[in-house]
Design an enzyme around this catalytic site. Structure first.
Site, mmCIF file in Angstrom:
data_model
loop_
_atom_site.group_PDB
_atom_site.id
_atom_site.type_symbol
_atom_site.label_atom_id
_atom_site.label_comp_id
_atom_site.label_asym_id
_atom_site.label_seq_id
_atom_site.Cartn_x
_atom_site.Cartn_y
_atom_site.Cartn_z
ATOM 1 N N TYR A 138 52.284 81.586 36.231
ATOM 2 C CA TYR A 138 51.562 82.707 35.608
ATOM 3 C C TYR A 138 52.418 83.291 34.494
ATOM 4 O O TYR A 138 53.610 83.025 34.395
ATOM 5 C CB TYR A 138 51.323 83.825 36.640
ATOM 6 C CG TYR A 138 50.668 83.400 37.915
ATOM 7 C CD1 TYR A 138 49.290 83.429 38.058
ATOM 8 C CD2 TYR A 138 51.421 82.973 39.011
ATOM 9 C CE1 TYR A 138 48.679 83.053 39.249
ATOM 10 C CE2 TYR A 138 50.825 82.587 40.200
ATOM 11 C CZ TYR A 138 49.449 82.634 40.318
ATOM 12 O OH TYR A 138 48.840 82.263 41.489
ATOM 13 N N ASP A 166 43.436 83.834 35.211
ATOM 14 C CA ASP A 166 42.355 84.678 35.743
ATOM 15 C C ASP A 166 42.798 85.429 37.000
ATOM 16 O O ASP A 166 41.992 85.777 37.843
ATOM 17 C CB ASP A 166 41.115 83.826 36.044
ATOM 18 C CG ASP A 166 41.385 82.730 37.077
ATOM 19 O OD1 ASP A 166 42.536 82.625 37.551
ATOM 20 O OD2 ASP A 166 40.452 81.970 37.395
ATOM 21 N N HIS A 262 38.419 80.336 39.874
ATOM 22 C CA HIS A 262 39.409 80.559 40.925
ATOM 23 C C HIS A 262 38.761 80.438 42.316
ATOM 24 O O HIS A 262 39.077 81.198 43.227
ATOM 25 C CB HIS A 262 40.073 81.934 40.749
ATOM 26 C CG HIS A 262 41.503 81.981 41.217
ATOM 27 N ND1 HIS A 262 42.578 82.015 40.365
ATOM 28 C CD2 HIS A 262 42.037 81.985 42.464
ATOM 29 C CE1 HIS A 262 43.699 82.049 41.060
ATOM 30 N NE2 HIS A 262 43.407 82.025 42.335
HETATM 31 C C1 LIG Z 1 43.702 79.339 49.831
HETATM 32 C C2 LIG Z 1 43.660 79.207 48.342
HETATM 33 C C3 LIG Z 1 44.781 79.544 47.605
HETATM 34 C C4 LIG Z 1 44.756 79.439 46.210
HETATM 35 N N1 LIG Z 1 45.882 79.716 45.505
HETATM 36 C C5 LIG Z 1 45.900 79.522 44.163
HETATM 37 C C6 LIG Z 1 47.087 79.720 43.425
HETATM 38 O O1 LIG Z 1 48.148 80.021 43.977
HETATM 39 N N2 LIG Z 1 47.014 79.531 42.086
HETATM 40 C C7 LIG Z 1 45.865 79.151 41.447
HETATM 41 O O2 LIG Z 1 45.857 78.988 40.235
HETATM 42 N N3 LIG Z 1 44.726 78.962 42.134
HETATM 43 C C8 LIG Z 1 44.726 79.118 43.463
HETATM 44 N N4 LIG Z 1 43.567 78.885 44.160
HETATM 45 C C9 LIG Z 1 42.351 78.460 43.445
HETATM 46 C C10 LIG Z 1 42.285 76.921 43.315
HETATM 47 O O3 LIG Z 1 43.263 76.439 42.436
HETATM 48 C C11 LIG Z 1 40.931 76.457 42.770
HETATM 49 O O4 LIG Z 1 40.665 77.120 41.561
HETATM 50 C C12 LIG Z 1 39.755 76.680 43.730
HETATM 51 O O5 LIG Z 1 40.162 76.569 45.076
HETATM 52 C C13 LIG Z 1 38.674 75.667 43.428
HETATM 53 O O6 LIG Z 1 37.561 75.888 44.203
HETATM 54 P P1 LIG Z 1 37.243 75.101 45.583
HETATM 55 O O7 LIG Z 1 38.124 75.719 46.615
HETATM 56 O O8 LIG Z 1 35.798 75.398 45.797
HETATM 57 O O9 LIG Z 1 37.518 73.638 45.390
HETATM 58 C C14 LIG Z 1 43.577 78.986 45.551
HETATM 59 C C15 LIG Z 1 42.467 78.638 46.314
HETATM 60 C C16 LIG Z 1 42.490 78.734 47.686
HETATM 61 C C17 LIG Z 1 41.277 78.328 48.469
#
Ligand SMILES: Cc1cc2nc3c(=O)[nH]c(=O)nc-3n(C[C@H](O)[C@H](O)[C@H](O)COP(=O)(O)O)c2cc1C
Length: 369
Positions: A138, A166, A262
């Site tokens: 970030y 975001d 996200h």
């Molecule tokens: C438990 C969890 C933790 C996440 N942590 C991050 C993170 O640390 N950084 C980030 O850019 N996105 C994070 N995300 C978002 C994912 O990168 C991604 O955008 C999202 O999970 C995609 O959607 P989906 O879960 O329906 O496949 C996280 C998602 C989940 C479910």
């Protein structure tokens, strides 16, 4: 479940089966943390259901004896057109955490996105795998920390930096508030930065979001320019939902962008990612590689995203389901199922290569009268 433990009763045959098994196996608050999204979770549902409103237009007699699922992302060959989205704290699903994820990604021949919020130090994850890996971070209020993270990723051998853009403000995740969810410790930050994040996390909404206190809400495109001068690694902007921002990515020399909301975890009532993909891809033009995440659960979802302009896709929540099912082996099994579904979709739509998947493969699904 450890990797040597016997498989659970139900043999999962699709990603939704893995989700059901994870719900049984994981602690309820941890499952909710993974499953949940912001406020009414309207965008969460829409991001998934939007794929159902896109129809496939299969072609016949295409003359393909097999399908080649390999493609390239930022010049790197990957064996399947899906990658692992950066997501925090894989130890909540399996004790091996991101080490298991790294092994699974390498076995599948695809990119692992590793978040700065991982539950295993980034250097240890890098050492675990010879496969392609991108590091996600970030713009922190502390630009020294921003730089330090990128330099550590460079030194550890990551091939690209994903900048998540975001998550600069706390989100309201009501499942976590109701569960009084306690955020898991992250290991890539100093105790001082961790304490800052923790103190801020207690304020306003206890969303468990790691970035609350550390991320700079005032970051701007000038910071992209700055970071480009500080690293030679390709930059991938994550969280793009509009043609305006896609055009700015191109203007500011970003190498790739991820159409992402996200996982609907931050801002509710946006459109689904697959809905905005065409406008983003058109604005990004040839200069920026476009990827998508959000609700990818079926092979048809992957193929539809490619048809609408994505070079590849990422999935997030299914990582936790696969890990929970059986560590690295469980996640590989999940990806094999997704790969087989992509292959079957390609063969049955007459597309033998990823490059041959174009917009003529899809049409809006009209509502039934
Ligand atoms: C438990 C969890 C933790 C996440 N942590 C991050 C993170 O640390 N950084 C980030 O850019 N996105 C994070 N995300 C978002 C994912 O990168 C991604 O955008 C999202 O999970 C995609 O959607 P989906 O879960 O329906 O496949 C996280 C998602 C989940 C479910």
């Amino acid at each position: 479940m450890t990797e040597s433990a016997p498989p659970p009763m139900m043999e999962p045959i699709n990603l939704f089966d893995f989700e059901k098994l994870a719900e049984q196996a994981m602690a309820p608050a941890e499952f909710d943390y993974v499953a949940g999204a912001a406020t009414d979770e309207l965008t969460l549902r829409r991001t998934r259901s939007a794929y159902e409103h896109i129809a496939l237009r299969p072609r016949i007699l295409a003359g393909n004896a097999s399908a080649d699922l390999s493609t390239t992302v930022l010049g790197q060959r990957i064996e399947v057109p899906f990658m692992l989205a950066p997501s925090g704290g894989h130890k909540r699903a399996h004790p091996d955490g991101e080490l298991a994820t790294a092994r699974a990604a390498e076995r599948m021949g695809t990119v692992m996105g590793l978040t700065a919020n991982s539950s295993v130090p980034l250097e240890d994850v890098a050492a675990e795998t010879g496969g392609p890996k991108w590091f996600q971070t970030y713009f922190y209020r502390d630009r020294e920390l921003t730089l330090e993270m990128v330099k550590r990723a460079e030194a550890a051998g990551f091939g690209a930096v994903i900048l998540t853009l975001d998550a600069h403000w706390p989100s309201k995740r009501e499942r976590n508030i109701r569960n009084k969810y306690k955020r898991r410790a992250r290991v890539n930050y100093t105790a001082e930065h961790e304490a800052q994040a923790e103190a801020n996390a207690r304020s306003m909404f206890d969303s468990g979001q790691a970035s609350r206190g550390l991320n700079d809400p005032a970051a701007s495109w000038a910071d992209i320019e700055w970071l480009k001068t500080a690293t030679d690694l390709p930059l991938v902007a994550k969280g793009i939902m509009t043609s305006e921002d896609a055009a700015l990515c191109a203007e500011h020399g970003v190498d790739g962008l991820i159409v992402s909301n996200h996982g609907a975890r931050n801002l509710d009532t946006t459109l689904a990612t697959i809905e905005v993909l065409p406008e983003v891809a058109a604005a990004a033009g040839e200069r920026v590689e476009v990827y998508l995440d959000g609700g990818i659960r079926r092979g048809t979802d992957v193929v539809k995203a490619i048809a609408l302009g994505a070079k590849g896709v990422f999935f997030g929540r299914p990582i936790f389901w696969g890990l929970s099912y059986g560590g690295s082996d469980g996640l590989v099994r999940l990806m094999e199922i997704l790969r087989d579904e992509v292959e079957s979709t390609m063969m049955l739509t007459g597309r033998g290569t990823i490059d041959s998947i174009d917009a003529s493969l899809v049409a809006p699904m009209p509502a039934l009268a």
